[in-house]
Design an enzyme around this catalytic site. Structure first.
Site, mmCIF file in Angstrom:
data_model
loop_
_atom_site.group_PDB
_atom_site.id
_atom_site.type_symbol
_atom_site.label_atom_id
_atom_site.label_comp_id
_atom_site.label_asym_id
_atom_site.label_seq_id
_atom_site.Cartn_x
_atom_site.Cartn_y
_atom_site.Cartn_z
ATOM 1 N N HIS A 1 104.494 37.349 30.472
ATOM 2 C CA HIS A 1 104.937 38.739 30.654
ATOM 3 C C HIS A 1 106.451 38.786 30.875
ATOM 4 O O HIS A 1 107.160 39.607 30.310
ATOM 5 C CB HIS A 1 104.300 39.364 31.901
ATOM 6 C CG HIS A 1 102.821 39.590 31.815
ATOM 7 N ND1 HIS A 1 101.953 39.134 32.764
ATOM 8 C CD2 HIS A 1 102.072 40.252 30.909
ATOM 9 C CE1 HIS A 1 100.719 39.500 32.456
ATOM 10 N NE2 HIS A 1 100.766 40.182 31.329
ATOM 11 N N LYS B 1 88.168 48.719 36.947
ATOM 12 C CA LYS B 1 88.352 47.260 37.012
ATOM 13 C C LYS B 1 89.032 46.872 38.314
ATOM 14 O O LYS B 1 90.193 47.191 38.535
ATOM 15 C CB LYS B 1 89.224 46.828 35.817
ATOM 16 C CG LYS B 1 88.895 45.471 35.259
ATOM 17 C CD LYS B 1 89.494 45.326 33.874
ATOM 18 C CE LYS B 1 90.543 44.230 33.850
ATOM 19 N NZ LYS B 1 91.264 44.194 32.569
ATOM 20 N N ARG C 1 100.511 37.143 21.135
ATOM 21 C CA ARG C 1 100.373 35.701 21.369
ATOM 22 C C ARG C 1 99.853 34.968 20.134
ATOM 23 O O ARG C 1 100.320 33.907 19.783
ATOM 24 C CB ARG C 1 99.411 35.454 22.540
ATOM 25 C CG ARG C 1 100.002 35.811 23.867
ATOM 26 C CD ARG C 1 98.988 35.807 24.954
ATOM 27 N NE ARG C 1 97.999 36.849 24.732
ATOM 28 C CZ ARG C 1 97.174 37.299 25.650
ATOM 29 N NH1 ARG C 1 97.181 36.768 26.842
ATOM 30 N NH2 ARG C 1 96.327 38.260 25.377
ATOM 31 N N SER D 1 96.729 36.457 32.242
ATOM 32 C CA SER D 1 96.493 36.576 33.688
ATOM 33 C C SER D 1 95.079 36.111 34.028
ATOM 34 O O SER D 1 94.854 35.470 35.057
ATOM 35 C CB SER D 1 96.659 38.026 34.140
ATOM 36 O OG SER D 1 97.964 38.465 33.898
HETATM 37 O O1 PNS Z 1 97.410 43.827 30.403
HETATM 38 P P1 PNS Z 1 96.343 44.535 29.632
HETATM 39 O O2 PNS Z 1 95.140 44.819 30.526
HETATM 40 O O3 PNS Z 1 95.965 43.827 28.368
HETATM 41 O O4 PNS Z 1 96.982 45.959 29.207
HETATM 42 C C1 PNS Z 1 96.250 46.921 28.473
HETATM 43 C C2 PNS Z 1 96.900 48.318 28.637
HETATM 44 C C3 PNS Z 1 96.963 48.666 30.108
HETATM 45 C C4 PNS Z 1 98.316 48.264 28.081
HETATM 46 C C5 PNS Z 1 96.055 49.321 27.842
HETATM 47 O O5 PNS Z 1 94.738 49.241 28.244
HETATM 48 C C6 PNS Z 1 96.562 50.755 28.041
HETATM 49 O O6 PNS Z 1 97.523 51.148 27.407
HETATM 50 N N1 PNS Z 1 95.904 51.502 28.961
HETATM 51 C C7 PNS Z 1 96.300 52.836 29.312
HETATM 52 C C8 PNS Z 1 95.253 53.868 28.890
HETATM 53 C C9 PNS Z 1 95.443 54.257 27.431
HETATM 54 O O7 PNS Z 1 96.457 54.805 27.040
HETATM 55 N N2 PNS Z 1 94.413 53.934 26.623
HETATM 56 C C10 PNS Z 1 94.437 54.179 25.202
HETATM 57 C C11 PNS Z 1 95.041 53.013 24.458
HETATM 58 S S1 PNS Z 1 95.086 53.316 22.712
#
Ligand code: PNS
Length: 159
Positions: free
Chosen positions: A17, A41, A90, A127
């Site tokens: 990150h 979560k 990645r 993570s």
């Molecule tokens: O670190 P992560 O858990 O892989 O991050 C995922 C994250 C938080 C970036 C993604 O789930 C997100 O953007 N969540 C916010 C809610 C949202 O906008 N959902 C629609 C995505 S198209």
């Protein structure tokens, strides 16, 4: 002012990150690190703890701001006038889901997603894996900043 957001769960922040955030901070005037709250979560770290760890490890980057957000990422971007989301890629396995999210977000609001190829040193890093390895006593010192390692050890010893 060119702004971008690096969104994620950051539970906890890893060297992977940090690599993406530092590279974004060189490309944009202002980089927001958005710790997205997912009430479904339960994380290892509380949101405030994640933010504090991010704050400590990004202290040297003067144009990085850290915030928590609950809701759609596109709304976060709209509220702060952020036109770009920066994400690390990645491996090919990341691509399917990241592409879906990028296209959904672009369709919802026109926000763009820029993919940064992860430093190969961190291409396997997440993570979740860090937490799993650390839970069973594996060495993750090379995968997270020292302050995160300390927080992980403290949390996992205590719980
Ligand atoms: O670190 P992560 O858990 O892989 O991050 C995922 C994250 C938080 C970036 C993604 O789930 C997100 O953007 N969540 C916010 C809610 C949202 O906008 N959902 C629609 C995505 S198209």
């Amino acid at each position: 002012m060119r702004r971008a957001v690096c969104p994620g769960s950051f539970d906890p922040i890893t060297n992977g990150h940090l690599d993406i955030i530092s590279r974004a901070s060189r490309l944009y005037d202002e980089v927001y690190v958005a710790v997205m709250i997912n009430k479904a979560k339960k994380g290892l770290f509380e949101i405030d703890e994640r933010i504090e760890l991010i704050r400590e490890v990004t202290a040297e980057y003067e144009n990085v701001r850290i915030e928590a957000f609950h809701g759609l990422l596109v709304d976060y971007c709209k509220q702060r006038d952020i036109p770009a989301i920066v994400k690390g890629l990645r491996a090919v396995s990341d691509f399917d889901y990241e592409l879906q999210m990028a296209q959904m977000n672009n369709g919802l609001s026109g926000v763009e997603t820029l993919f940064v190829p992860t430093n190969p040193t961190y291409s396997f890093l997440s993570s979740s894996l860090v937490k799993e390895v650390a839970t069973w006593g594996g060495d993750v010192a090379h995968l997270v900043p020292p302050v995160v390692l300390e927080a992980l050890n403290k949390r996992l010893r205590k719980d």
